[in-house]
Scaffold this active site. Structure first.
Site, short mmCIF file in Angstrom:
data_model
loop_
_atom_site.label_atom_id
_atom_site.label_comp_id
_atom_site.label_asym_id
_atom_site.label_seq_id
_atom_site.Cartn_x
_atom_site.Cartn_y
_atom_site.Cartn_z
N LEU A 47 19.65 38.37 54.95
CA LEU A 47 19.82 37.11 54.23
C LEU A 47 20.85 37.35 53.14
CD1 LEU A 47 16.20 35.69 53.71
CD2 LEU A 47 18.02 34.67 55.07
N ASP A 48 21.81 36.44 53.01
CA ASP A 48 22.84 36.57 51.99
C ASP A 48 22.22 36.52 50.59
OD1 ASP A 48 24.82 36.62 53.95
OD2 ASP A 48 24.98 34.43 53.96
#
Length: 313
Positions: A47-48
């Site tokens: 996940l960024d």
């Protein structure tokens, strides 16, 4: 010189973490690993830093089954902003272009979303973790480099508009249920391009990953507060079973003598396989006392062959 002792304790199971914004998935992994004082851990899909939400973390022997979560469908809620494009396709990237998108309507957005449902082709973002000649694309992008990426087959099972806010830079809150390998930032960019005004992801929250839902996730802050000055073992009750990443597979319970041979890497015959699957299907293997052995494959002769086993419990 003697070998350096291994840091941490053997911890086996899956932690359903609610990742906060502002840190990478690996940062979240390392924080959780320290809280549990675990000697081995891995996450199941990046996940960024901008993104929040469900990040399953596999500890110890559970890492052997993380691929089932990497391959699983995901659900997201996201806010798309129109009238602007950024280098990374999200709010953290350098602004490339802006325009007045005040003429954009909710009806236009709904109509433009329709072609993105179902099986589609998607070109991965240069800011993805995919690798090119051993280098993650995002590292190349940060050096100002761009390489050709082939479009990939993905499936958008659901793509719904939850709300629309008009303006010079209109905003759309959307919900997406998609297959593995789907990039939400690419979806925002492609939708903005289809509307002729550009678009990027302003907010992103993963609400589900495979069988895991955000309602069951716990934050790093909660874990930190619960542990306090106590030993890491006080957190172990948050761990899901080792087989939970593969929970969608049928369950096969073996007698102890069959379990012995499976642990030696040998296939065993079990007539139960005909009731739960067919040749080529994967199954979860357990002993009658509840011990999880690993994952096996049904063969053409009514046997089950071990494919991925846990170490002795």
């Amino acid at each position: 010189m003697g070998r350096r002792p291994k840091w941490g304790r053997p911890v086996n199971g899956v932690l359903l973490l609610n990742k906060p914004a502002g840190i990478t998935a690996n940062d979240a992994l390392q924080k959780a690993k320290r809280l549990f004082f675990a000697n081995r851990a891995g996450h199941t899909g990046a996940l960024d830093p901008l993104a929040t939400g469900v990040l399953p973390i596999c500890f110890g022997e559970a890492t052997k089954f993380s691929q089932y979560l990497l391959d699983a469908d995901k659900r997201y809620r996201s806010t798309f902003c129109f009238g602007m494009t950024t280098a990374s396709g999200d709010a953290d990237g350098e602004v490339l272009e802006t325009c007045d998108a005040s003429g954009l309507t909710e009806k236009a957005v709904l109509e433009a979303m329709a072609p993105f449902r179902g099986a589609i082709k998607q070109v991965p973002s240069m800011y993805s973790a995919l690798k090119h000649k051993g280098q993650p694309l995002y590292k190349l992008a940060r050096q100002g480099l761009e390489v050709e990426r082939e479009a990939r087959d993905v499936t958008i099972f659901e793509f719904e508009l939850l709300s629309f806010t008009p303006g010079v830079q209109p905003r759309a809150e959307v919900e997406v249920h998609c297959s593995k390998g789907t990039y939400i930032r690419s979806l925002a960019e492609d939708l903005g391009r289809a509307l002729g005004v550009g678009g990027y992801v302003d907010q992103l929250h993963r609400s589900a990953a495979g069988p895991f839902d955000e309602a069951d996730a716990i934050s790093l802050e909660q874990l930190t507060a619960e542990r306090g000055e106590d030993r890491a073992e006080v957190l172990d009750h948050h761990l899901l079973p080792m087989d939970s990443p593969a929970a969608a597979l049928p369950k096969l319970i073996l007698p102890d003598d069959s379990g012995y041979y499976v642990r030696q890497g040998q296939p065993v015959m079990d007539l139960q396989v005909y009731r739960i699957g067919e040749e080529g299907d994967m199954v979860r293997l357990f002993l009658e006392n509840g011990d999880f052995l690993g994952v096996g494959e049904i063969t053409d002769d009514g046997c089950v062959a071990p494919r991925r086993l846990v170490n002795g419990q």
